[in-house]
Motif scaffolding. Structure first.
Motif, PDB file in Angstrom:
ATOM      1  N   LEU A 322     -33.392  -9.740  15.159  1.00 39.78           N
ATOM      2  CA  LEU A 322     -34.268  -9.039  14.210  1.00 39.78           C
ATOM      3  C   LEU A 322     -34.299  -7.546  14.495  1.00 39.78           C
ATOM      4  N   LEU A 323     -34.389  -7.188  15.775  1.00 36.08           N
ATOM      5  CA  LEU A 323     -34.437  -5.772  16.137  1.00 36.08           C
ATOM      6  C   LEU A 323     -33.131  -5.069  15.778  1.00 36.08           C
ATOM      7  N   ALA A 324     -31.993  -5.752  15.966  1.00 35.41           N
ATOM      8  CA  ALA A 324     -30.703  -5.165  15.614  1.00 35.41           C
ATOM      9  C   ALA A 324     -30.595  -4.958  14.108  1.00 35.41           C
ATOM     10  N   THR A 325     -31.130  -5.895  13.333  1.00 40.79           N
ATOM     11  CA  THR A 325     -31.113  -5.756  11.875  1.00 40.79           C
ATOM     12  C   THR A 325     -31.959  -4.573  11.426  1.00 40.79           C
ATOM     13  N   VAL A 326     -33.148  -4.450  12.017  1.00 37.99           N
ATOM     14  CA  VAL A 326     -34.027  -3.321  11.682  1.00 37.99           C
ATOM     15  C   VAL A 326     -33.374  -2.003  12.072  1.00 37.99           C
ATOM     16  N   ALA A 327     -32.755  -1.951  13.246  1.00 34.59           N
ATOM     17  CA  ALA A 327     -32.100  -0.725  13.695  1.00 34.59           C
ATOM     18  C   ALA A 327     -30.956  -0.337  12.763  1.00 34.59           C
ATOM     19  N   PHE A 328     -30.223  -1.336  12.256  1.00 37.25           N
ATOM     20  CA  PHE A 328     -29.128  -1.050  11.332  1.00 37.25           C
ATOM     21  C   PHE A 328     -29.640  -0.406  10.049  1.00 37.25           C
ATOM     22  N   PHE A 329     -30.701  -0.960   9.475  1.00 35.56           N
ATOM     23  CA  PHE A 329     -31.226  -0.418   8.227  1.00 35.56           C
ATOM     24  C   PHE A 329     -31.910   0.933   8.428  1.00 35.56           C
ATOM     25  N   ARG A 330     -32.288   1.238   9.653  1.00 35.30           N
ATOM     26  CA  ARG A 330     -32.847   2.551   9.954  1.00 35.30           C
ATOM     27  C   ARG A 330     -31.792   3.521  10.456  1.00 35.30           C
ATOM     28  N   SER A 331     -30.531   3.090  10.402  1.00 34.94           N
ATOM     29  CA  SER A 331     -29.404   3.930  10.818  1.00 34.94           C
ATOM     30  C   SER A 331     -29.529   4.383  12.266  1.00 34.94           C
ATOM     31  N   ARG A 332     -29.953   3.475  13.118  1.00 30.24           N
ATOM     32  CA  ARG A 332     -30.071   3.777  14.538  1.00 30.24           C
ATOM     33  C   ARG A 332     -28.967   3.059  15.308  1.00 30.24           C
ATOM     34  N   ALA A 333     -28.385   3.767  16.262  1.00 31.39           N
ATOM     35  CA  ALA A 333     -27.309   3.187  17.050  1.00 31.39           C
ATOM     36  C   ALA A 333     -27.822   2.342  18.198  1.00 31.39           C
ATOM     37  N   ASN A 334     -29.069   2.566  18.610  1.00 35.08           N
ATOM     38  CA  ASN A 334     -29.637   1.852  19.743  1.00 35.08           C
ATOM     39  C   ASN A 334     -30.909   1.124  19.336  1.00 35.08           C
ATOM     40  N   ILE A 335     -31.283   0.121  20.110  1.00 36.31           N
ATOM     41  CA  ILE A 335     -32.483  -0.666  19.856  1.00 36.31           C
ATOM     42  C   ILE A 335     -33.547  -0.285  20.874  1.00 36.31           C
ATOM     43  N   HIS A 336     -34.714   0.081  20.400  1.00 36.28           N
ATOM     44  CA  HIS A 336     -35.807   0.452  21.282  1.00 36.28           C
ATOM     45  C   HIS A 336     -36.960  -0.532  21.094  1.00 36.28           C
ATOM     46  N   VAL A 337     -37.489  -1.036  22.209  1.00 39.80           N
ATOM     47  CA  VAL A 337     -38.617  -1.954  22.171  1.00 39.80           C
ATOM     48  C   VAL A 337     -39.383  -1.855  23.479  1.00 39.80           C
ATOM     49  N   PHE A 338     -40.704  -1.726  23.396  1.00 39.65           N
ATOM     50  CA  PHE A 338     -41.567  -1.598  24.574  1.00 39.65           C
ATOM     51  C   PHE A 338     -41.058  -0.506  25.524  1.00 39.65           C
ATOM     52  N   ASN A 339     -40.690   0.638  24.926  1.00 39.14           N
ATOM     53  CA  ASN A 339     -40.229   1.796  25.703  1.00 39.14           C
ATOM     54  C   ASN A 339     -38.991   1.496  26.545  1.00 39.14           C
ATOM     55  N   ARG A 340     -38.185   0.578  26.073  1.00 39.19           N
ATOM     56  CA  ARG A 340     -36.919   0.264  26.714  1.00 39.19           C
ATOM     57  C   ARG A 340     -35.818   0.253  25.656  1.00 39.19           C
ATOM     58  N   GLU A 341     -34.581   0.405  26.115  1.00 38.90           N
ATOM     59  CA  GLU A 341     -33.453   0.443  25.194  1.00 38.90           C
ATOM     60  C   GLU A 341     -32.498  -0.708  25.476  1.00 38.90           C
ATOM     61  N   LEU A 342     -32.066  -1.379  24.410  1.00 36.88           N
ATOM     62  CA  LEU A 342     -31.088  -2.452  24.513  1.00 36.88           C
ATOM     63  C   LEU A 342     -29.741  -1.932  24.049  1.00 36.88           C
ATOM     64  N   GLY A 343     -28.713  -2.186  24.855  1.00 38.20           N
ATOM     65  CA  GLY A 343     -27.399  -1.666  24.553  1.00 38.20           C
ATOM     66  C   GLY A 343     -26.587  -2.568  23.644  1.00 38.20           C
TER      67      GLY A 343
END
Length: 444
Positions: A322-343
């Motif tokens: 879900l987070l990857a889908t949201v990041a794609f539609f927001r044109s973001r290359a990285n996923i941020h959640v709880f002040n952490r980044e998922l690669g």
């Protein structure tokens, strides 16, 4: 003076593959144990024994014979042992035995334990194992004590205590095995059953790493990212599924419609909580509406937490999707959640796991439909339940012939131990010696 360096002995088999062989070995052991004359009240076939053993070791709960009437106390004890070993993790169980006898745990055992617990490091594994033992014993003892308040007055001390212990172990390990033909439906409005059993399988479904983190830290800010995602995701799924089930089944005479409104609320909570992991039921699953059955299939496919006693693709996998889908539609290359980044690497692992899981369910459903004429939804429901090691059924488990049972057994086995092998393969990197120019593929 020349120094001689001892070479570290490496295991001949990769840890995940050896663990798979050990799981298969326990299934064989359970099959022979359940086939013994003293294990059943009447003779059972090898197919019945093998199916029950597979369901117990994979903590699924699908049955082809009533556990309470078909098996003796010895047979039920064998099933409970298989559930405990399969839920706790075979290498975790082995390390606990070694520790109890004061035997050293070597490097090879630590490697296998690391894979069994889905850890990236072999450090502090023994401490984690001891915490797991404390959490398991504490939860199962408290759960058995509370369930005894219900079972002992109805069945007497001896039988009531046995029923309490069996269901506590089955619930914490998300197995779904019950000693009653209607599961727990006769206690649909009992507060003790509706609070104790879900508490047990929710604790077991969170995962041992989450339980260890809570045990050690007890502070939300200091929790790991995995723990935060699991707690938040579990709470959101529980709330959504409870409300959805109540709205969709409130007037269905086959499920909630015939109950009083307090019992409807209890049943909505219990059934929504048990769907992702445990497999117990307090309403008739075969009477669910098609929409509710589809929702349950989605929840069973998501499953519980990583390193937990439950199955499915895991809650964190679903959240990362879900987070990857949201990041794609927001044109973001990285996923941020709880002040952490998922690669990107973690996203690729999630995509691989989900794709393989979807293909497995589709292929198994297709094969079952080829050889078994029947309701498509019921067969698909059974397949997803087997993959998620949930154990809920719309009443067709006993209708499969030996070939159908073999397919369901394979799906249960892969659903339980498959992610370990996939994780190992994804973690094995082979650097490419050849580079290629970038290409473009038009999608969507």
């Amino acid at each position: 003076m020349a120094r001689i360096y001892a070479k570290r002995q490496k295991p001949r088999l990769a840890p995940p593959f050896l663990l798979i062989l050990i799981y298969a070995g326990f299934i064989v052991f359970g099959t022979f144990a359940l086939k013994l004359p003293l294990a059943s009240t009447s003779p059972i076939t090898w197919s019945d024994a093998a199916f029950t053993a597979t369901s117990a070791v994979t903590v699924t709960g699908l049955v082809v014979a009533d556990t309470g009437s078909q098996y003796t106390v010895f047979g039920q004890a064998v099933i409970m042992l298989l559930i405990q070993v399969g839920g706790l993790g075979l290498m975790t169980f082995a390390v606990l035995i070694l520790s109890m006898f004061g035997l050293p745990v070597g490097f090879t055992h630590r490697l296998y334990l690391r894979e069994d617990l889905n850890q990236t490091s072999a450090t502090d594994l023994l401490a984690l194992t001891r915490i797991i033992l404390k959490v398991v014993l504490l939860c199962e003892l408290i759960g058995a004590g509370l369930l005894a308040l219900v079972f002992v007055p109805e069945a007497g001390w001896r039988e009531g205590l046995w029923q309490a212990v069996f269901h506590a172990v089955s619930a914490f390990n998300n197995a779904g095995f019950a000693l009653f033909p209607d599961s727990l439906s006769r206690w649909v409005g009992n507060p003790v059953i509706n609070l104790t059993v879900p508490a047990l399988f929710i604790m077991g479904g969170l995962g041992f790493t989450v339980a260890s983190d809570i045990w050690r830290t007890r502070n939300w800010r200091r929790f790991s990212l995995h723990t935060k995602l699991m707690l938040a995701g579990t709470a959101a799924l529980l709330l959504w599924s409870t409300v959805s089930f109540a709205l969709m089944e409130w007037t269905n005479p086959g499920t909630l419609g015939a109950l009083s409104w307090p019992d409807r609320l209890w049943a909505s909570w219990f059934q929504a909580a048990t769907t992702r992991t445990a497999g117990f039921n307090t309403v008739e699953i075969g009477n669910l509406s098609d929409g509710t059955a589809l929702m349950f299939m989605t929840l069973m496919f998501v499953g519980a937490g990583s390193t937990s006693t439950g199955g499915g693709i895991k809650v964190t996998t679903f959240i990362v999707l879900l987070l990857a889908t949201v990041a794609f539609f927001r044109s973001r290359a990285n996923i941020h959640v709880f002040n952490r980044e998922l690669g990107l690497e973690q996203v690729m692992k999630v995509l691989a796991l989900t794709t393989i899981s979807v293909l497995l369910v589709l292929c198994a459903t297709f094969v079952l439909l080829l050889f078994h004429e029947g309701d498509f939804l019921a067969i698909a429901f059974e397949t997803v339940s087997a993959f998620g090691t949930v154990g809920m059924s719309r009443g067709i488990t006993g209708d499969f012939d030996n070939a159908g049972r073999a397919v369901i057994m394979a799906v249960m086995f892969i659903g339980r131990v498959g992610p370990m092998t996939l994780g190992f393969l994804l973690a094995t990197r082979k650097p490419s010696r050849i580079g290629y120019p970038a290409g473009t593929v038009y999608l969507g």
